[in-house]
Design an enzyme around this catalytic site. Structure first.
Site, short mmCIF file in Angstrom:
data_model
loop_
_atom_site.label_atom_id
_atom_site.label_comp_id
_atom_site.label_asym_id
_atom_site.label_seq_id
_atom_site.Cartn_x
_atom_site.Cartn_y
_atom_site.Cartn_z
N HIS A 160 -1.92 -2.58 -9.64
CA HIS A 160 -2.91 -1.99 -8.75
C HIS A 160 -4.13 -2.90 -8.71
O HIS A 160 -4.49 -3.47 -9.74
CB HIS A 160 -3.31 -0.58 -9.22
CG HIS A 160 -3.96 0.22 -8.16
ND1 HIS A 160 -5.30 0.11 -7.88
CD2 HIS A 160 -3.45 1.10 -7.27
CE1 HIS A 160 -5.58 0.91 -6.87
NE2 HIS A 160 -4.49 1.51 -6.48
N HIS A 194 0.87 -1.20 0.00
CA HIS A 194 0.00 0.00 0.00
C HIS A 194 0.91 1.25 0.00
O HIS A 194 1.75 1.39 -0.89
CB HIS A 194 -0.91 -0.10 1.23
CG HIS A 194 -2.05 0.85 1.29
ND1 HIS A 194 -2.43 1.67 0.27
CD2 HIS A 194 -2.95 1.11 2.31
CE1 HIS A 194 -3.49 2.39 0.63
NE2 HIS A 194 -3.82 2.07 1.87
N ASP A 250 2.87 5.40 -6.88
CA ASP A 250 4.10 5.40 -6.10
C ASP A 250 5.36 5.23 -6.93
O ASP A 250 6.46 5.29 -6.41
CB ASP A 250 4.05 4.28 -5.05
CG ASP A 250 3.09 4.63 -3.93
OD1 ASP A 250 3.03 5.82 -3.58
OD2 ASP A 250 2.41 3.74 -3.43
#
Ligand code: CMC
Length: 430
Positions: A307, A266, A364
């Site tokens: 994802h 995460h 990210d």
């Protein structure tokens, strides 16, 4: 579109209707709430890949199209034209503020930036090398020991005060964790500064010298924070809702969200990406690394890729990629890790392993390179994410508490796989 679903027991022919819960966009949810009562059957969905845990009007994602909307507004429009504080207002209230509303909200957030002085002594209990996320989890959790007169979750005014306090104090708490790590004195917030400039001031200023905020750095942070502000029912937000569903203290619920965010699957992925780039070290090592990623026995993943919801480009990644080039150019930084990241991306986007699994760069993948360019150390990357996501956590907690139907305690079922009933054996006979 089909308007009705039912669940059929193929052996008995027994049928249960599953009423549809419809939203404004995206698939409807089949209400399976009565299945257990009527069929003595649970539904089984580890990781909640097909399960809606609630109704929400805050954020919409179309993972196949790469769409992300906050309260209906496309995230790229907000990133290009809005500010983090305005987006925070939008996410909390559902509408963009007018000038007066924005000024009042901004002033209230600025007024609540200080933390109780006794909280500062909590940092002393941590070892110097404690991860800032450990400190964030602990310090935010300990906010629950304060503010007893404003934590009636049923009172909208109390919820508003909590929201403003939480959003205002989280940068102060994160910056203090940073100062603890470097052994520098804690810098008090300076409320004349905007949200991100104040954060930079609390992190990088020292009492002995003047510190000038770099507007490029403040703007870059602001855009990153907009992109991270909410992402509907992700693991940390679901954790906040789950903890909150018990009626627990709201600061304790946010602390549980911070703990969930920390994991590398995460919010911890931004830190993991930089560590991965450091480990690869040079462009010549990219291909052997990719071979390792594709080898299922290696246990190595391409961090910042893939994802649960996006099976297309993560729209945030596209914006962050552009920002990354812009910020590095404006700050005149030549970071070889950007070249490495671009090489990894290029190989992955043309590789069948990634194409067939619809794995694309996520939010990210490039954010860490920007944070690094701003002088933020790797272990502060996830706290940066936590600061921005606090807006989403608070908005979801508030939405849940404002709707009595949403306040049902979250209590999943399980398929039991342990021992059947057996008799206790005295120790002498075992
Ligand atoms: N590198 C290599 N293979 C991957 C990756 C990756 N990053 N992500 C998924 N896969 C493979 C996985 O091995 C599986 O292959 P197979 O079907 O052959 O078994 C397939 O793709 C599906 O993966 P999954 O783990 O079942 O997918 P998921 O939806 O459960 O997991 C994820 C999503 C984000 C946890 C995962 O893609 C991942 O671990 N990515 C790396 C960590 C990361 O970047 N996380 C940040 C997510 S975005 C920010 C946030 O939400 O906080």
């Amino acid at each position: 579109m089909t308007t009705s679903y039912s669940l059929l027991n193929n052996e008995t022919g027994e049928k249960v209707d599953l009423p549809l819960v419809k939203g404004t966009l995206g698939p409807a949810g089949a209400d399976v709430g009565k299945v257990y009562d009527k069929m003595d059957l649970f539904t089984y969905d580890p990781g909640f890949t097909s399960t809606c845990s609630c109704k929400s009007a805050i954020t919409y994602i179309d993972g196949d199209q790469g769409v992300l909307l906050y309260r209906g507004y496309p995230v790229d429009q907000l990133a290009n034209h809005s500010s983090f504080i305005e987006v925070a207002y939008l996410i909390l209230h559902g509408e963009l503020p007018n000038k007066t509303e924005l000024d009042e909200f901004d002033a209230s957030i600025r007024r609540h930036t200080m933390i109780n002085e006794s909280l500062l002594s909590f940092y002393k209990g941590f070892n110097y090398d404690a991860h800032p996320m450990a400190m964030l989890t602990g310090i935010v959790g300990s906010l629950s020991a304060f503010y007893h007169d404003t934590t009636n979750n049923k009172d909208p005014k109390h919820r508003e005060i909590f929201a403003h306090r939480m959003i205002a104090k989280i940068p102060t708490i994160a910056a203090a964790a940073y100062k603890k790590y470097f052994g520098q004195p804690f810098m008090y917030p300076k409320n004349s500064l905007d949200y991100c400039s104040n954060l930079l001031h609390m992190m990088f200023a020292v009492p002995a010298e003047d510190y000038e905020i770099n507007p490029v750095a403040a703007k870059a942070l602001d855009v990153l924070f907009i992109l991270h502000a909410d992402h509907e029912q992700n693991a940390s937000t679901s954790t906040v809702r789950m903890a909150g569903s018990t009626g627990t203290n709201p600061y304790a619920a946010i602390s549980s969200g911070i703990a969930a965010l920390w994991g590398p699957a995460h919010g911890g992925a931004n830190e993991a990406v930089l560590k991965m780039l450091e480990e690869i070290g040079d462009v010549k090592n990219v291909q052997p690394f990719m071979d390792k990623v594709k080898d299922k026995n290696s246990g190595v993943r391409l961090m910042g890729f893939g994802h649960r919801v996006y099976k297309n480009f993560d729209p945030r990644a596209t914006i962050i990629r552009e920002q990354c080039h812009k910020v590095l150019k404006e700050l005149k930084i030549n970071d070889p890790q950007l070249e490495l990241a671009m090489k990894l991306e290029e190989i992955a986007l043309n590789d069948d392993y990634f194409k067939s699994r619809k794995l694309y760069p996520n939010v990210d993948f490039y954010s860490g390179i920007i944070y690094k360019a701003l002088g933020i150390p790797v272990n502060m990357f996830t706290p940066m994410f936590a600061i921005a996501r606090t807006v989403g956590w608070v908005a979801h907690w508030n939405e849940m508490n404002a709707d009595p139907a949403g306040l049902k305690i979250a209590r999943p079922r399980q398929v039991y796989t342990g021992a059947p009933v057996r008799e206790y054996q005295a120790i002498s006979t075992r």
